[in-house]
Structure formats: C-alpha cells, structure tokens
Scaffold this motif. Structure first.
Motif, PDB file in Angstrom:
ATOM      1  N   PHE A  89       0.806  -1.216   0.000  1.00  0.00           N
ATOM      2  CA  PHE A  89       0.000   0.000   0.000  1.00  0.00           C
ATOM      3  C   PHE A  89       0.843   1.272   0.000  1.00  0.00           C
ATOM      4  CE2 PHE A  89      -3.239  -3.059   1.189  1.00  0.00           C
ATOM      5  CZ  PHE A  89      -4.209  -2.696   0.282  1.00  0.00           C
ATOM      6  N   ASP A  90       2.120   1.142   0.270  1.00  0.00           N
ATOM      7  CA  ASP A  90       3.018   2.290   0.125  1.00  0.00           C
ATOM      8  C   ASP A  90       3.381   2.411  -1.353  1.00  0.00           C
ATOM      9  OD1 ASP A  90       4.868   4.304   0.333  1.00  0.00           O
ATOM     10  OD2 ASP A  90       6.466   2.996   1.075  1.00  0.00           O
ATOM     11  N   ARG A  91       2.402   2.824  -2.133  1.00  0.00           N
ATOM     12  CA  ARG A  91       2.555   2.787  -3.594  1.00  0.00           C
ATOM     13  C   ARG A  91       3.634   3.728  -4.112  1.00  0.00           C
ATOM     14  NH1 ARG A  91      -1.767  -0.365  -4.799  1.00  0.00           N
ATOM     15  NH2 ARG A  91      -3.679   0.180  -3.717  1.00  0.00           N
ATOM     16  N   ASP A  92       3.776   4.864  -3.428  1.00  0.00           N
ATOM     17  CA  ASP A  92       4.764   5.838  -3.913  1.00  0.00           C
ATOM     18  C   ASP A  92       6.146   5.572  -3.316  1.00  0.00           C
ATOM     19  OD1 ASP A  92       4.403   6.607  -1.314  1.00  0.00           O
ATOM     20  OD2 ASP A  92       3.830   8.671  -1.749  1.00  0.00           O
ATOM     21  N   ARG A  93       6.296   4.419  -2.590  1.00  0.00           N
ATOM     22  CA  ARG A  93       7.592   4.025  -2.023  1.00  0.00           C
ATOM     23  C   ARG A  93       8.223   5.116  -1.161  1.00  0.00           C
ATOM     24  NH1 ARG A  93       5.900   0.059  -3.183  1.00  0.00           N
ATOM     25  NH2 ARG A  93       6.417  -1.523  -4.730  1.00  0.00           N
ATOM     26  N   SER A  94       7.363   5.805  -0.391  1.00  0.00           N
ATOM     27  CA  SER A  94       7.888   6.847   0.487  1.00  0.00           C
ATOM     28  C   SER A  94       8.399   6.243   1.801  1.00  0.00           C
ATOM     29  CB  SER A  94       6.795   7.879   0.768  1.00  0.00           C
ATOM     30  OG  SER A  94       5.742   7.276   1.497  1.00  0.00           O
ATOM     31  N   GLY A  95       8.151   4.948   2.000  1.00  0.00           N
ATOM     32  CA  GLY A  95       8.563   4.303   3.251  1.00  0.00           C
ATOM     33  C   GLY A  95       7.532   4.482   4.339  1.00  0.00           C
ATOM     34  N   THR A  96       6.472   5.226   4.017  1.00  0.00           N
ATOM     35  CA  THR A  96       5.375   5.418   4.962  1.00  0.00           C
ATOM     36  C   THR A  96       4.057   5.309   4.209  1.00  0.00           C
ATOM     37  OG1 THR A  96       5.585   7.803   4.609  1.00  0.00           O
ATOM     38  CG2 THR A  96       6.620   6.914   6.590  1.00  0.00           C
ATOM     39  N   VAL A  97       3.004   5.066   4.979  1.00  0.00           N
ATOM     40  CA  VAL A  97       1.675   4.978   4.396  1.00  0.00           C
ATOM     41  C   VAL A  97       0.926   6.259   4.766  1.00  0.00           C
ATOM     42  CG1 VAL A  97      -0.513   3.803   4.802  1.00  0.00           C
ATOM     43  CG2 VAL A  97       1.498   2.480   4.159  1.00  0.00           C
ATOM     44  N   GLU A  98       0.342   6.901   3.774  1.00  0.00           N
ATOM     45  CA  GLU A  98      -0.373   8.144   4.019  1.00  0.00           C
ATOM     46  C   GLU A  98      -1.890   7.886   4.042  1.00  0.00           C
ATOM     47  OE1 GLU A  98       2.365   8.224   1.691  1.00  0.00           O
ATOM     48  OE2 GLU A  98       3.521   8.830   3.439  1.00  0.00           O
ATOM     49  N   LEU A  99      -2.639   8.938   4.367  1.00  0.00           N
ATOM     50  CA  LEU A  99      -4.085   8.825   4.568  1.00  0.00           C
ATOM     51  C   LEU A  99      -4.782   7.954   3.521  1.00  0.00           C
ATOM     52  CD1 LEU A  99      -6.682   9.670   6.050  1.00  0.00           C
ATOM     53  CD2 LEU A  99      -6.744  11.725   4.668  1.00  0.00           C
ATOM     54  N   GLN A 100      -4.573   8.279   2.255  1.00  0.00           N
ATOM     55  CA  GLN A 100      -5.249   7.563   1.183  1.00  0.00           C
ATOM     56  C   GLN A 100      -4.836   6.084   1.160  1.00  0.00           C
ATOM     57  OE1 GLN A 100      -7.565   9.070  -0.330  1.00  0.00           O
ATOM     58  NE2 GLN A 100      -8.131   7.281  -1.525  1.00  0.00           N
ATOM     59  N   GLU A 101      -3.540   5.849   1.281  1.00  0.00           N
ATOM     60  CA  GLU A 101      -3.006   4.483   1.280  1.00  0.00           C
ATOM     61  C   GLU A 101      -3.500   3.703   2.501  1.00  0.00           C
ATOM     62  OE1 GLU A 101       1.196   5.736  -0.960  1.00  0.00           O
ATOM     63  OE2 GLU A 101       1.113   5.605   1.220  1.00  0.00           O
ATOM     64  N   MET A 102      -3.562   4.380   3.644  1.00  0.00           N
ATOM     65  CA  MET A 102      -3.991   3.734   4.882  1.00  0.00           C
ATOM     66  C   MET A 102      -5.450   3.320   4.776  1.00  0.00           C
ATOM     67  SD  MET A 102      -2.674   2.989   7.861  1.00  0.00           S
ATOM     68  CE  MET A 102      -3.208   2.487   9.493  1.00  0.00           C
TER      69      MET A 102
HETATM   70 CA   LIG Z   1       3.603   6.350   0.856  1.00  0.00          CA
END
Ligand SMILES: [Ca+2]
Ligand SMILES: [Ca+2]
Ligand SMILES: [Ca+2]
Lengths: 175, 175
Positions: A89-102
């Motif tokens: 779900f960390d689609r943008d590979r930011s290393g974190t999950v953001e609101l939309q991804e969560m």
């Molecule tokens: Ca992310």
C-alpha cells in the motif's frame, strides 16, 4: 523416560527458549531484542518497546503478561502479513503509508470503518500525516484485537454490542 | 485596535506559544521536551513519547491531533494530581507503585473495577510487577477517558452501554 514436550520437535523451539531464558516466556524487552535481530523490519526502523508491549498484550491468550511459545509462533505470520501489506500500500515508495493508502489498507484487511474513525486512526498512528511501519503494526494489532472483542460479543451479528462497565474497561485497558 | 485574544492575559500563554511554535499547537515531541524541562516528573523518569502521545489523544477535544492552549492548561492540574496520588500510594517509597498500592490508588480515584480488570491493568502498565510514574500517568489518562466514553453513553446510569462497531472502534482506537 517419558515423551518429550511436544514443542521440542519444532524447529523454532530452540530459538524461542534461547530468547525466553529461565522463565520460559518472552517479555517486551526480550521480544524487542529478538525482533530487531531477526531483521523482520527490513529497512524500516526496528519495533519500539511500546509496539512490542502491544504485541504481547494482544496475543497473551493465557494471561501471563508474557509471550509463550504458541503465542510467539502466532506472531511471525502476522508480522510478515502486515509487512507485505505495508509495502503493497506504500505505492509511492515513500517508506510510509499516508491517509489515502492507509484507507485502502484498512479496507483491504476487511475492516469496515467510517471516514471519521479512519481519520482518528490516522491521527493517532501517524507523524505529520505519515504512518511508519512500527506504528502501522501497532495499529493493525489493536484493530484486530478490538474487532475480535466486538465480534465475540456480537453473536447475533447485529453490529451492536452491550458492555458492562467492568467488561468494557477490562477489554480496552489491556490494549 | 480590537480586543486582544482572550489568552494573552493568561500568564501561561507566553510559555505555550514559545513551545508551540509557528503552528500554534503542541505535538508529542514538543510536549515531551516541555514536560521534561518543566521538571514535573521530579525525581521520576521523564515522560516517554508514547505517554505524551496519549496525553494529546486523551485531551484532544477539538480533534486537531495536537494540543491547543485550553487542552494544555487542562493537562497540568491533572499531572500534578496524579503525581500527588502516586507519591501518596507509594507507601514504601520504592519509587514505584505495586499491585496492592495500585489497587488502592484506582479505588481512591473512584473507579470501581473488579480484581480481574485490575490485574489486567497492572500487567499492562507494570514492569516486573512495578508501575513507574510514566506508565501510571498513561494508565490514569486511559482509565479516565474510557470511563468518560462509557458514562457519556450510559445516560440512564444502568452500568451497561451499547456500541455500534464503528463507534466502538472510534472510541477505543484513539486511546
Ligand atoms: Ca507512501
Ligand atoms: Ca502468555
Ligand atoms: Ca511502591
């Protein structure tokens, strides 16, 4: 003389006893060391002591306050599942999950929660809107346990459950 | 031109704005630094980041995820009360509260919980049977919020409350 305890056939038994030490159970400090050494967090920050405490509390079926062998064995498949989930779900590979991804992750796990509840969840487990792996696991553990608590009482599947005060405190203070 | 915002008359306002910085609200990191500097923990270990997060979550009435001035002002009397409480019930001056002492403390705060619930509380917030000040405060904050959640719904004071799934998750995941 006599049969060996069942667990001795299990390849994880030696690993478990080495971590657990004399008392034969794993506490939060021991669990943190073990999970850090196991490298299960991969490139993410190792689990905090608080998240290790939650792991123990959430899986402590026999109410010893520590992690026995069966509870320990239950943990690894869960952690691996959440890690795969997190990476997916960390689609943008930011290393974190953001609101939309969560929001997608929570839905994918089969939980039906309102946008309002989701907002509260994100706020509690994020730093500046980003959910890190450690907090993601803490969040998944709690959501899983609370949903279990609810479902066990919602035997008629009416989506509503009645709690006595003491039962409510008992269920929620341990999380 | 125009009246000053009400808070500027308050001696704590300058202190608050200095901590809060540009966004005018206090996050968990800022709160931890501020509480450590304030010396409110006395000889006890300063508050952990996790307990600071709980403080914010428990007092976050306007749901910003951070601590505004009014929420901040609410915090200090609570912390001072719990500190006095903690020192009073640590009768053997061990610097920690043990099972027996914790039971008396919870009762003295007016919570009526069963021995079973108390055991679960102790297990969750103690290290080797000892409850440290930091965890004591986390425990008091949660017990206070959960009891509030319950009482707000138990309007007829029947000691039983019904939750929809989403409401249950919303109330308990934020703690
Ligand atoms: Ca992310
Ligand atoms: Ca156990
Ligand atoms: Ca003591």
């Amino acid at each position: 003389y006599g049969a060996p305890p069942p667990a001795t056939n299990d390849p994880m038994w030696g690993y478990f006893t080495a971590i657990a030490g004399q008392d034969g159970e794993i506490d939060a400090d021991e669990l943190q060391r073990c999970l850090t050494q196991s490298g299960i967090s991969g490139t993410y920050t190792p689990f905090s002591l608080e998240t290790c405490k939650i792991m123990i509390a959430m899986l402590d079926r026999d109410h010893t306050g520590k992690m026995g062998f069966n509870e320990f064995k239950e943990l690894f498949p869960l952690l691996n599942g959440w890690k795969q989930n997190f990476m997916m779900f960390d689609r943008d590979r930011s290393g974190t999950v953001e609101l939309q991804e969560m929001s997608q992750a929570v839905n994918a796990m089969g939980y039906r929660v309102s946008p309002q509840a989701l907002n509260i969840i994100i706020r509690r487990y994020s730093k500046n809107g980003r959910v890190f792996f450690d907090d993601y696991v803490a969040c998944c553990l709690k959501l899983r346990s609370l949903t279990e608590v609810f479902r066990r009482r919602d035997t008629m599947q009416q989506g509503a459950v009645s709690f006595q005060y003491d039962d409510f405190i008992l269920c929620t203070m341990s999380i």
